[in-house]
Design a protein around this motif. Structure first.
Motif, PDB file in Angstrom:
ATOM      1  N   PHE A 146      14.120   4.428  -5.437  1.00 13.38           N
ATOM      2  CA  PHE A 146      13.042   3.457  -5.263  1.00 13.38           C
ATOM      3  C   PHE A 146      12.995   2.944  -3.826  1.00 13.38           C
ATOM      4  O   PHE A 146      11.931   2.877  -3.204  1.00 13.38           O
ATOM      5  CB  PHE A 146      13.231   2.293  -6.242  1.00 13.38           C
ATOM      6  CG  PHE A 146      12.160   1.255  -6.136  1.00 13.38           C
ATOM      7  CD1 PHE A 146      10.874   1.516  -6.581  1.00 13.38           C
ATOM      8  CD2 PHE A 146      12.420   0.018  -5.560  1.00 13.38           C
ATOM      9  CE1 PHE A 146       9.874   0.566  -6.470  1.00 13.38           C
ATOM     10  CE2 PHE A 146      11.423  -0.934  -5.436  1.00 13.38           C
ATOM     11  CZ  PHE A 146      10.147  -0.656  -5.903  1.00 13.38           C
ATOM     12  N   ASP A 148      14.165   4.461  -1.207  1.00 11.96           N
ATOM     13  CA  ASP A 148      13.711   5.580  -0.367  1.00 11.96           C
ATOM     14  C   ASP A 148      12.191   5.609  -0.298  1.00 11.96           C
ATOM     15  O   ASP A 148      11.598   5.751   0.782  1.00 11.96           O
ATOM     16  CB  ASP A 148      14.181   6.923  -0.943  1.00 11.96           C
ATOM     17  CG  ASP A 148      15.620   7.224  -0.590  1.00 11.96           C
ATOM     18  OD1 ASP A 148      16.149   6.527   0.305  1.00 11.96           O
ATOM     19  OD2 ASP A 148      16.207   8.131  -1.188  1.00 11.96           O
ATOM     20  N   ILE A 149      11.577   5.465  -1.474  1.00 15.06           N
ATOM     21  CA  ILE A 149      10.114   5.513  -1.535  1.00 15.06           C
ATOM     22  C   ILE A 149       9.521   4.344  -0.757  1.00 15.06           C
ATOM     23  O   ILE A 149       8.606   4.502   0.052  1.00 15.06           O
ATOM     24  CB  ILE A 149       9.640   5.479  -3.010  1.00 15.06           C
ATOM     25  CG1 ILE A 149      10.025   6.785  -3.701  1.00 15.06           C
ATOM     26  CG2 ILE A 149       8.150   5.247  -3.094  1.00 15.06           C
ATOM     27  CD1 ILE A 149       9.801   6.774  -5.193  1.00 15.06           C
ATOM     28  N   MET A 150      10.091   3.141  -1.005  1.00 14.91           N
ATOM     29  CA  MET A 150       9.525   1.955  -0.359  1.00 14.91           C
ATOM     30  C   MET A 150       9.666   2.023   1.159  1.00 14.91           C
ATOM     31  O   MET A 150       8.806   1.550   1.893  1.00 14.91           O
ATOM     32  CB  MET A 150      10.197   0.681  -0.880  1.00 14.91           C
ATOM     33  CG  MET A 150       9.921   0.401  -2.335  1.00 14.91           C
ATOM     34  SD  MET A 150       8.159   0.212  -2.710  1.00 14.91           S
ATOM     35  CE  MET A 150       7.928  -1.514  -2.334  1.00 14.91           C
ATOM     36  N   ALA A 152       9.418   4.614   2.885  1.00 15.56           N
ATOM     37  CA  ALA A 152       8.484   5.604   3.427  1.00 15.56           C
ATOM     38  C   ALA A 152       7.082   5.018   3.604  1.00 15.56           C
ATOM     39  O   ALA A 152       6.228   5.640   4.208  1.00 15.56           O
ATOM     40  CB  ALA A 152       8.424   6.825   2.518  1.00 15.56           C
ATOM     41  N   ILE A 153       6.858   3.825   3.049  1.00 20.02           N
ATOM     42  CA  ILE A 153       5.544   3.195   3.197  1.00 20.02           C
ATOM     43  C   ILE A 153       5.626   2.167   4.322  1.00 20.02           C
ATOM     44  O   ILE A 153       6.466   1.286   4.275  1.00 20.02           O
ATOM     45  CB  ILE A 153       5.124   2.480   1.901  1.00 20.02           C
ATOM     46  CG1 ILE A 153       5.285   3.409   0.702  1.00 20.02           C
ATOM     47  CG2 ILE A 153       3.691   1.980   2.003  1.00 20.02           C
ATOM     48  CD1 ILE A 153       5.073   2.725  -0.620  1.00 20.02           C
ATOM     49  N   PRO A 154       4.769   2.278   5.346  1.00 17.01           N
ATOM     50  CA  PRO A 154       4.826   1.291   6.415  1.00 17.01           C
ATOM     51  C   PRO A 154       4.611  -0.124   5.874  1.00 17.01           C
ATOM     52  O   PRO A 154       3.812  -0.328   4.953  1.00 17.01           O
ATOM     53  CB  PRO A 154       3.690   1.701   7.345  1.00 17.01           C
ATOM     54  CG  PRO A 154       3.496   3.148   7.079  1.00 17.01           C
ATOM     55  CD  PRO A 154       3.796   3.336   5.626  1.00 17.01           C
ATOM     56  N   THR A 155       5.369  -1.069   6.455  1.00 18.46           N
ATOM     57  CA  THR A 155       5.416  -2.425   5.933  1.00 18.46           C
ATOM     58  C   THR A 155       4.044  -3.099   5.826  1.00 18.46           C
ATOM     59  O   THR A 155       3.707  -3.649   4.784  1.00 18.46           O
ATOM     60  CB  THR A 155       6.290  -3.299   6.859  1.00 18.46           C
ATOM     61  OG1 THR A 155       7.413  -2.524   7.228  1.00 18.46           O
ATOM     62  CG2 THR A 155       6.728  -4.552   6.177  1.00 18.46           C
ATOM     63  N   LEU A 156       3.285  -3.065   6.910  1.00 15.48           N
ATOM     64  CA  LEU A 156       2.078  -3.897   6.926  1.00 15.48           C
ATOM     65  C   LEU A 156       1.031  -3.481   5.899  1.00 15.48           C
ATOM     66  O   LEU A 156       0.530  -4.341   5.174  1.00 15.48           O
ATOM     67  CB  LEU A 156       1.483  -3.941   8.330  1.00 15.48           C
ATOM     68  CG  LEU A 156       2.044  -5.074   9.176  1.00 15.48           C
ATOM     69  CD1 LEU A 156       1.564  -4.964  10.598  1.00 15.48           C
ATOM     70  CD2 LEU A 156       1.667  -6.427   8.618  1.00 15.48           C
ATOM     71  N   PRO A 157       0.693  -2.181   5.796  1.00 20.52           N
ATOM     72  CA  PRO A 157      -0.272  -1.819   4.759  1.00 20.52           C
ATOM     73  C   PRO A 157       0.178  -2.271   3.370  1.00 20.52           C
ATOM     74  O   PRO A 157      -0.635  -2.784   2.597  1.00 20.52           O
ATOM     75  CB  PRO A 157      -0.314  -0.289   4.852  1.00 20.52           C
ATOM     76  CG  PRO A 157       0.028   0.008   6.254  1.00 20.52           C
ATOM     77  CD  PRO A 157       1.016  -1.044   6.660  1.00 20.52           C
ATOM     78  N   LEU A 158       1.469  -2.144   3.097  1.00 20.57           N
ATOM     79  CA  LEU A 158       1.980  -2.577   1.805  1.00 20.57           C
ATOM     80  C   LEU A 158       1.839  -4.094   1.651  1.00 20.57           C
ATOM     81  O   LEU A 158       1.442  -4.592   0.586  1.00 20.57           O
ATOM     82  CB  LEU A 158       3.448  -2.161   1.692  1.00 20.57           C
ATOM     83  CG  LEU A 158       4.067  -2.194   0.314  1.00 20.57           C
ATOM     84  CD1 LEU A 158       3.231  -1.423  -0.671  1.00 20.57           C
ATOM     85  CD2 LEU A 158       5.475  -1.636   0.351  1.00 20.57           C
TER      86      LEU A 158
ATOM     87  N   SER B 256       3.217   0.420  11.395  1.00 24.04           N
ATOM     88  CA  SER B 256       2.864  -0.957  11.075  1.00 24.04           C
ATOM     89  C   SER B 256       2.327  -1.649  12.303  1.00 24.04           C
ATOM     90  O   SER B 256       1.330  -2.356  12.257  1.00 24.04           O
ATOM     91  CB  SER B 256       4.091  -1.718  10.565  1.00 24.04           C
ATOM     92  OG  SER B 256       4.389  -1.337   9.260  1.00 24.04           O
ATOM     93  N   ASN B 274      -7.319   1.319   7.669  1.00 23.74           N
ATOM     94  CA  ASN B 274      -6.532   0.897   6.526  1.00 23.74           C
ATOM     95  C   ASN B 274      -6.738  -0.593   6.227  1.00 23.74           C
ATOM     96  O   ASN B 274      -6.996  -0.975   5.088  1.00 23.74           O
ATOM     97  CB  ASN B 274      -5.059   1.190   6.834  1.00 23.74           C
ATOM     98  CG  ASN B 274      -4.134   0.644   5.790  1.00 23.74           C
ATOM     99  OD1 ASN B 274      -3.485  -0.358   6.005  1.00 23.74           O
ATOM    100  ND2 ASN B 274      -4.104   1.281   4.642  1.00 23.74           N
TER     101      ASN B 274
END
Lengths: 309, 318
Positions: A146, A148-150, A152-158, B256, B274
Motif C-alpha cells: 500500500f 509503495d502505491i501511495m 508512486a502518486i505525487p503528493t499534491l494531486p492526491l 508535485s 491536473n
C-alpha cells in the motif's frame, strides 16, 4: 548519575555513543540519555534559535486576543488597502481587516494544523508500523504494498483530490494531511522494529514473561522513537507549507478563517494595488518553517549522533 | 541486467493498477458527478431524465464495474472525454506533456548545476564562511513555500521591473524566438529549482564528506596526485552514486512542485491541467493526468536504478 566521558569529549556532531537504551531502560540510564541529548542539542546554535523562534510564535499566537488591538474579523471599509502605518503596522486588506491581526490569527490556525497533523500522523504511523514490523506476515505485506502505491502518486494531486472530498475546514485539512503523513512514521518504525526485535534484550524480556503488547510499548517503541521525533518535527514545517499551498489554491481552509495560505491567495488578486499583503504572510510561513527545520536538524544531531544526512 | 529490467517492468503493472484503483475510487468520492452538475446547471431537469442520464453515463452501476469498464477502455488507449473541453482526455494530456517535461528538465538542470558545485565546495571547505552561508541559504530555500517565492518573483521582475512576463508560455504579439521563449521559462524554472537545490547541495556535501574520509582517497593523495585529480576523478565520481539514487526518490516531489509552479505561473503543463481538472470535476482528465504522473514516477525510479548500476560497477542486478 553515570555520564559517559566519551559523550562529553566527542561533541559535536559525531561521536562514539553507546547504542541507545541497549537493555531494559533503568531510571538512571534513561536520565543520562536525555541529559546527553539535551547537551548535544544545546550546543546546536541553529537548533536553539529554531526552538526559540517556534516558541515565540506559539506564545504570540496564544496571546493574540489579549495583545492585539483589533479582532481578525473587524471590517473597516473606510480604510481598505491602506499601506503599512502606525495604526496598521502591516496595512489593511480588501475589507479593511488589520493585516497584522490576521497574520497572527492565521498563525494560530497554521500552527494548530502543523502540530495536530504531524503529531497525529506520528501516533497513527507508529501504531501501524509497530504492528506490521512486529507481527510481520500478511499485514506487513499489505502495508508495504500500500505504501509503495501511495509513494508512486505525487503528493499534491492526491492532496487536491482528498481535500475536494473532505472539504475546507481546519479539521478536514488536518485529516487530509494525516492521511498523507502517517506512512513516513509507519515505515520508519517498521524498519527499526524489524532490526530491534532480533536483539537479545527483547528475547530477555520475553523470557521473563513480558507479553507482546508490553514488549512493543515498553521496549521496542521507545527505542524506535528518535527518527520519528525528527521526522515529525520536520513534518510540522512541511505540513504548514502544504496547508498554505492548499489554501492558496482554494482547496484548504476557507475565509473568513484566516490562514497564511488563503491570505496569500487573496493578496495575489490585489498584487498591483497592495503588494505588501503578499509579503507578510509569506515571511511568517518562512520564519515558522525555518524554525521547525532548524529544530528538526538539531534534534537529529542530538537524538541520533550516528545518523547520516 | 536485461532480465532485471524486464522483471522490474513486469512489477510496474500491479503497482500502477493499485494506483489507478485508489485514484479512481477517490475521484468517485469527490462531490458532484457529471449528472449532478448538469442538474445544478439546469433546474428544469425531470427525475426520469436524471435516471436516464445516470444510466447512459453508467453512474447507476456499482463502482467496481465502472472501474472495470474504465480499465477496459484505458487498455485499448481510450482515456475518455473531457467533461469541460469536450475533447479526448488522453490527447489533452499528451499535448501538455512536452511543456511539463521542458520545465522539469530546465529545473533539474539548474538544480544540479548549482547543487553539485556548491556541495563539493562545502565539503572541501567544511565549516568555512561560505559553507556556513550555503547552509543557511539551503535552509531558507527549503523553508519557503514555492508559490510564495513565485509571487515574490512576479512582484519584483514582472510588476516592478517589467523584465520578465508574469506567467504563461507565450503572449499574442510577441515574436516567437528562442530568446522570448526562454524569458517565459526563467521564473517558473527558478521557482521549481528552489524546491530541491538546497537539499541536494546538502546531500552532495555529506556524501562528498563521507568519501573524502575513505582510505582510497588517502591512498590517492599519498600517490602524489594533484588535489584536482583526487577531488574530481576519485572523490566526486564516487560521491555521485548516492546522489543518483536521491534523484530518483525526488522525482515525485518534482512533479508535485510542477503542479504548484505551473499553477502560479499559468504554465500550460500537466500539473496545471491536473489542478484545473480536479477543481472542475473533469474526471477523465484528472484520472489521465494523475496516471501519467504515476507512470512517470515509476519509470524514473527504474531509470535511476539502472543508472545506479551503470555508475557503480559493484552493483549487479540479477
Amino acid at each position: 548519575m553515570a555520564t559517559n566521558p566519551a559523550m562529553d569529549t566527542n561533541l559535536p556532531p559525531v561521536g562514539p555513543v553507546p547504542p541507545v537504551g541497549a537493555g531494559v531502560p533503568a531510571e538512571p540510564e534513561s536520565l543520562s540519555y536525555i541529559q546527553s541529548v539535551w547537551r548535544r542539542f544545546r550546543r546546536h546554535r541553529l537548533a536553539m534559535f529554531g526552538g526559540a523562534l517556534v516558541l515565540a510564535l506559539v506564545l504570540f499566537a496564544l496571546a493574540a486576543p489579549w495583545i492585539l488591538p483589533y479582532k481578525f474579523d473587524d471590517i473597516d471599509l473606510a480604510h481598505r488597502f491602506s499601506p503599512p502605518s502606525a495604526t496598521h503596522w502591516f496595512g489593511t486588506d480588501d475589507l479593511g481587516h488589520d493585516e497584522l491581526t490576521r497574520v497572527i490569527y492565521g498563525g494560530r490556525v497554521s500552527l494548530l494544523i502543523g502540530f495536530a497533523s504531524a503529531i497525529s500522523s506520528a501516533i497513527i504511523g507508529m501504531a501501524i508500523g509497530a504492528v506490521a514490523g512486529y507481527y510481520g506476515g500478511l499485514l506487513d505485506n499489505v502495508l508495504m504494498r500500500f505504501t509503495d502505491i501511495m509513494f508512486a502518486i505525487p503528493t499534491l494531486p492526491l492532496l487536491f483530490v482528498l481535500s475536494r472530498i473532505l472539504g475546507g475546514s481546519v479539521l478536514s485539512i488536518i485529516v487530509v494531511l494525516v492521511l498523507m503523513g502517517w506512512m513516513t512514521a509507519a515505515r520508519l518504525v517498521r524498519g527499526s522494529i524489524l532490526s530491534l526485535k532480533q536483539r537479545e534484550f527483547i528475547e530477555a524480556s520475553r523470557a521473563v514473561g513480558a507479553g507482546n503488547a508490553r514488549i512493543i510499548i515498553r521496549h521496542l517503541l521507545p527505542n524506535a522513537l528518535a527518527p520519528v521525533v525528527v521526522a515529525s518535527t520536520l513534518m510540522m514545517g512541511s505540513n504548514i507549507i502544504l496547508e498554505s499551498s492548499l489554501s492558496y489554491l482554494g482547496l484548504g481552509v476557507m475565509p473568513p478563517t484566516p490562514t497564511w495560505g488563503n491570505m496569500l491567495s487573496n493578496a495575489q488578486e490585489a498584487i498591483w494595488r497592495a503588494p505588501w499583503l503578499a509579503i507578510y504572510p509569506g515571511i511568517f510561513i518562512l520564519v515558522t518553517v525555518l524554525g521547525f527545520n532548524f529544530l528538526g536538524d538539531g534534534l537529529r544531531d542530538a537524538l541520533d549522533p550516528k545518523s547520516k544526512r | 541486467m536485461q532480465r532485471y529490467i524486464i522483471h522490474r517492468l513486469i512489477q510496474m503493472v500491479p503497482l500502477l493498477l493499485g494506483v489507478s484503483v485508489i485514484i479512481y475510487f477517490l475521484l468517485s468520492m469527490v462531490p458532484g458527478d457529471p449528472v449532478d452538475l448538469l442538474i445544478t446547471a439546469n433546474p428544469n431537469v425531470k427525475m426520469e431524465d436524471v435516471a436516464r442520464l445516470k444510466h447512459a453515463y453508467g453512474l447507476d452501476q456499482p463502482i467496481y464495474i465502472r472501474y472495470g469498464k474504465w480499465l477496459e477502455r484505458t487498455v485499448t488507449g481510450d482515456l475518455g472525454w473531457s467533461r469541460v473541453y469536450k475533447r479526448p482526455a488522453g490527447k489533452m494530456v499528451l499535448q501538455r506533456l512536452p511543456n511539463t517535461v521542458t520545465l522539469m528538465s530546465a529545473a533539474l538542470l539548474v538544480s544540479l548545476l548549482i547543487a553539485i558545485p556548491v556541495g563539493i565546495y562545502s565539503a572541501k571547505r567544511q565549516y568555512s564562511f561560505l559553507d556556513y552561508i550555503f547552509t543557511v541559504l539551503a535552509f531558507l530555500g527549503q523553508s519557503m513555500p514555492s508559490f510564495w517565492f513565485g509571487i515574490m518573483l512576479i512582484l519584483l521582475f514582472a510588476v516592478k521591473l517589467h523584465w520578465l512576463p508574469p506567467g504563461g508560455m507565450m503572449d499574442i504579439g510577441v515574436a516567437n524566438t528562442v530568446f522570448t521563449r526562454l524569458k517565459y521559462l526563467i521564473l517558473p524554472t527558478v521557482v521549481l529549482s528552489l524546491i530541491n537545490v538546497g537539499r541536494w547541495a546538502r546531500y552532495m556535501r555529506s556524501t562528498m564528506l563521507e568519501v573524502i574520509n575513505q582510505d582510497y582517497i588517502r591512498t590517492a593523495r599519498a600517490k602524489g596526485l594533484t588535489d584536482r585529480a583526487v577531488t574530481y576523478r576519485h572523490a566526486f565520481r564516487n560521491a555521485l552514486i548516492p546522489v543518483i539514487t536521491l534523484l530518483a526518490i525526488e522525482i515525485p516531489g518534482l512533479f508535485s512542485g510542477a503542479t504548484i509552479t505551473e499553477t502560479v505561473f499559468s504554465w500550460p503543463g500537466i500539473g496545471k491541467l491536473n489542478y484545473d481538472s480536479i477543481m472542475l470535476n473533469d474526471y477523465a482528465v484528472a484520472m489521465a493526468s494523475i496516471m501519467i504522473f504515476a507512470i512517470l514516477v515509476v519509470f524514473f525510479n527504474l531509470v535511476a536504478d539502472i543508472a545506479y548500476a551503470l555508475a557503480d560497477p559493484r552493483v549487479r542486478y540479477e
